[in-house]
Design a protein around this motif. Structure first.
Motif, PDB file in Angstrom:
ATOM      1  N   ASP A   1       0.797  -1.221   0.000  1.00 13.68           N
ATOM      2  CA  ASP A   1       0.000   0.000   0.000  1.00 13.68           C
ATOM      3  C   ASP A   1       0.835   1.279   0.000  1.00 13.68           C
ATOM      4  OD1 ASP A   1      -2.410  -1.461   2.261  1.00 13.68           O
ATOM      5  OD2 ASP A   1      -2.299  -1.557   0.092  1.00 13.68           O
ATOM      6  N   SER A   2       2.148   1.178   0.046  1.00 18.80           N
ATOM      7  CA  SER A   2       2.957   2.388   0.193  1.00 18.80           C
ATOM      8  C   SER A   2       2.819   3.329  -0.998  1.00 18.80           C
ATOM      9  CB  SER A   2       4.423   2.036   0.440  1.00 18.80           C
ATOM     10  OG  SER A   2       4.973   1.343  -0.650  1.00 18.80           O
ATOM     11  N   ALA A   3       2.668   2.801  -2.212  1.00 16.77           N
ATOM     12  CA  ALA A   3       2.482   3.675  -3.381  1.00 16.77           C
ATOM     13  C   ALA A   3       1.149   4.406  -3.280  1.00 16.77           C
ATOM     14  CB  ALA A   3       2.557   2.865  -4.674  1.00 16.77           C
ATOM     15  N   GLN A   4       0.109   3.695  -2.889  1.00 13.24           N
ATOM     16  CA  GLN A   4      -1.206   4.323  -2.751  1.00 13.24           C
ATOM     17  C   GLN A   4      -1.204   5.321  -1.594  1.00 13.24           C
ATOM     18  OE1 GLN A   4      -4.642   1.771  -3.074  1.00 13.24           O
ATOM     19  NE2 GLN A   4      -5.785   3.016  -1.621  1.00 13.24           N
ATOM     20  N   SER A   5      -0.503   5.009  -0.522  1.00 12.68           N
ATOM     21  CA  SER A   5      -0.485   5.921   0.623  1.00 12.68           C
ATOM     22  C   SER A   5       0.183   7.244   0.267  1.00 12.68           C
ATOM     23  CB  SER A   5       0.191   5.277   1.834  1.00 12.68           C
ATOM     24  OG  SER A   5       1.565   5.116   1.614  1.00 12.68           O
TER      25      SER A   5
END
Length: 159
Positions: free
Chosen positions: A36-40
């Motif tokens: 989820d780091s890209a979306q976060s």
């Protein structure tokens, strides 16, 4: 003595199960945070934009956004928030970025780019001043990293 030993064994087993369960849950959260780091980064981008915090906003963007000719429009912004965000599954959008967009300039590899379709609502103090008026919009956000050990950053966005 035997009674204490009989009671302590089940207590130790239960404690062990709880520890293993917590450890597994922690590892799953770590794996999820990598996914989820890209979306976060996109979510944080909207949060910092809504806060009108340019310094924090720049932490979500690639270096080319930190230029003197970038106009943020904070003075006219009332609010901005994400309505919906989802990863774009149509590979044509990603390939378009890589072959015709900024990916062609910066040499980003396919495994180091993610695309998110973001439906967001923006409200301005006065419409007709900036590039868009108050309303709900769908934009793609192109999030890249230099390699697997680098942070995800927004490199481009638009319709």
């Amino acid at each position: 003595m035997k009674l204490k030993l009989k009671l302590s064994i089940p207590v130790m087993i239960i404690a062990f199960i709880i520890l293993v369960g917590c450890s597994t849950e922690k590892n799953n959260k770590t794996a999820d945070s990598k996914v989820d780091s890209a979306q976060s980064v996109v979510v944080n981008h909207f949060r910092y934009y809504n806060e009108k915090n340019k310094d924090r906003l720049l932490t979500t963007l690639t270096e080319h956004w930190n230029a003197s000719n970038v106009i943020w429009g904070f003075e006219n912004l009332d609010s901005i928030k994400i309505v919906n965000i989802e990863e774009e599954k149509d590979e044509k959008v990603k390939k378009g970025y890589l072959s015709n967009g900024r990916g062609r300039i910066n040499g980003t590899k396919e495994n180091n780019v993610k695309v998110y379709k973001v439906n967001y609502e923006v409200k301005y103090k006065k419409d007709g001043v900036g590039p868009q008026d108050s309303g709900i919009y769908d934009w793609w956000y192109f999030v890249i990293r230099k390699d697997e050990n680098s942070p995800w950053l927004i490199d481009d966005m638009g319709v």
